[in-house]
Motif scaffolding. Structure first.
Motif, short mmCIF file in Angstrom:
data_model
loop_
_atom_site.label_atom_id
_atom_site.label_comp_id
_atom_site.label_asym_id
_atom_site.label_seq_id
_atom_site.Cartn_x
_atom_site.Cartn_y
_atom_site.Cartn_z
N ARG A 160 38.25 22.83 40.29
CA ARG A 160 39.71 22.91 40.39
C ARG A 160 40.10 24.30 40.84
N SER A 161 41.03 24.37 41.75
CA SER A 161 41.48 25.66 42.27
C SER A 161 42.38 26.35 41.25
N PHE A 162 42.14 27.62 41.04
CA PHE A 162 42.97 28.42 40.14
C PHE A 162 44.25 28.85 40.85
N PHE A 163 44.17 29.07 42.15
CA PHE A 163 45.30 29.56 42.94
C PHE A 163 45.78 28.48 43.89
N LYS A 164 47.09 28.43 44.10
CA LYS A 164 47.62 27.59 45.17
C LYS A 164 47.36 28.26 46.51
N SER A 165 47.54 29.59 46.54
CA SER A 165 47.29 30.36 47.75
C SER A 165 46.69 31.70 47.36
N PHE A 166 45.45 31.91 47.71
CA PHE A 166 44.79 33.16 47.37
C PHE A 166 45.43 34.34 48.10
N ARG A 167 45.89 34.10 49.32
CA ARG A 167 46.55 35.15 50.10
C ARG A 167 47.83 35.63 49.41
N TYR A 168 48.64 34.70 48.90
CA TYR A 168 49.85 35.09 48.20
C TYR A 168 49.53 35.78 46.87
N PHE A 169 48.45 35.36 46.23
CA PHE A 169 48.02 36.04 45.01
C PHE A 169 47.72 37.50 45.31
N LYS B 29 36.12 34.12 44.18
CA LYS B 29 37.52 34.57 44.32
C LYS B 29 38.14 34.81 42.95
N GLU B 30 37.91 33.88 42.03
CA GLU B 30 38.47 34.04 40.69
C GLU B 30 37.88 35.25 39.98
N THR B 31 36.59 35.44 40.12
CA THR B 31 35.93 36.58 39.48
C THR B 31 36.47 37.89 40.04
N LEU B 32 36.55 37.98 41.36
CA LEU B 32 37.06 39.20 41.98
C LEU B 32 38.54 39.42 41.64
N SER B 33 39.31 38.35 41.63
CA SER B 33 40.73 38.46 41.29
C SER B 33 40.92 38.92 39.86
N ALA B 34 40.15 38.36 38.94
CA ALA B 34 40.25 38.76 37.54
C ALA B 34 39.84 40.22 37.37
N ALA B 35 38.79 40.62 38.07
CA ALA B 35 38.36 42.02 38.00
C ALA B 35 39.45 42.94 38.57
N ALA B 36 40.10 42.51 39.65
CA ALA B 36 41.18 43.32 40.24
C ALA B 36 42.37 43.41 39.28
N LEU B 37 42.70 42.30 38.64
CA LEU B 37 43.80 42.33 37.67
C LEU B 37 43.47 43.23 36.48
N LEU B 38 42.23 43.17 36.04
CA LEU B 38 41.80 44.03 34.94
C LEU B 38 41.89 45.50 35.34
N ALA B 39 41.48 45.80 36.58
CA ALA B 39 41.58 47.17 37.08
C ALA B 39 43.05 47.59 37.19
N LEU B 40 43.90 46.68 37.64
CA LEU B 40 45.33 46.98 37.74
C LEU B 40 45.93 47.23 36.35
N ALA B 41 45.52 46.45 35.37
CA ALA B 41 46.01 46.66 34.00
C ALA B 41 45.58 48.03 33.50
N LEU B 42 44.34 48.41 33.79
CA LEU B 42 43.85 49.73 33.39
C LEU B 42 44.64 50.83 34.10
N LEU C 258 38.66 36.34 33.64
CA LEU C 258 37.30 36.75 34.01
C LEU C 258 36.28 35.93 33.22
N ALA C 259 36.53 35.74 31.94
CA ALA C 259 35.62 34.93 31.12
C ALA C 259 35.57 33.50 31.63
N ARG C 260 36.73 32.95 32.02
CA ARG C 260 36.77 31.59 32.56
C ARG C 260 35.92 31.48 33.81
N SER C 261 35.96 32.51 34.65
CA SER C 261 35.19 32.45 35.89
C SER C 261 33.69 32.43 35.63
#
Length: 146
Positions: free
Chosen positions: A64-73, A6-19, A51-54
């Motif tokens: 440890r969970s990075f997100f409180k709620s992945f759905r809200y993220f 989840k963290e890896t995919l989320s980081a990749a999605a954020l990176l894509a959004l930044a691009l 992404l590096a952290r993941s």
């Protein structure tokens, strides 16, 4: 889906959004693209760190969970993408006036006076700083276009 995935995919999605935000800001007037590109660059750097952290986190950190709620993220991510896209369609101030209350409500803020004051304050401050003080045009409002 595992937390690390989840963290890896989320980081990749954020990176894509930044691009995406970087590229979309390229369609703004030259004077108006500096600030959105700065925000996109900061977002990209932070997404790259996530992404590096993941990939390189220890096993203890991975538990440890990075997100409180992945759905809200994911909802926040979609709202941010919609905001970036809508600034060129609606105009910067209109898109911001819609985005800020929507984001506040999504994050759980339920005090209307605070939401309205924050939204109005941001829009007025952004106008004073970018349009009046620095004379930097922002994407034109849809209702002011000819």
């Amino acid at each position: 889906m595992t937390l690390n995935l989840k963290e890896t995919l989320s980081a990749a999605a954020l990176l894509a959004l930044a691009l995406f935000a970087w590229v979309e800001a390229g369609s703004f007037a030259e004077e108006a693209r500096v600030f959105p590109r700065l925000v996109a660059a900061i977002m990209g750097v932070l997404a790259a760190a996530m992404l590096a952290r993941s990939f390189f986190a220890s096993e203890a950190d991975r538990e440890r969970s990075f997100f409180k709620s992945f759905r809200y993220f994911l909802l926040c991510l979609a709202l941010i993408a919609g905001y970036v896209y809508s600034t060129s369609l609606l105009g910067y101030f209109t898109a911001s006036a819609v985005f800020i209350p929507a984001f506040a409500l999504l994050l759980g803020l339920r005090r209307p006076v605070v939401i309205i004051a924050s939204t109005v304050g941001f829009v007025v401050l952004a106008h004073l700083v970018f349009v009046e003080a620095f004379e930097r045009p922002l994407p034109t409002e849809f209702f002011l276009r000819q």
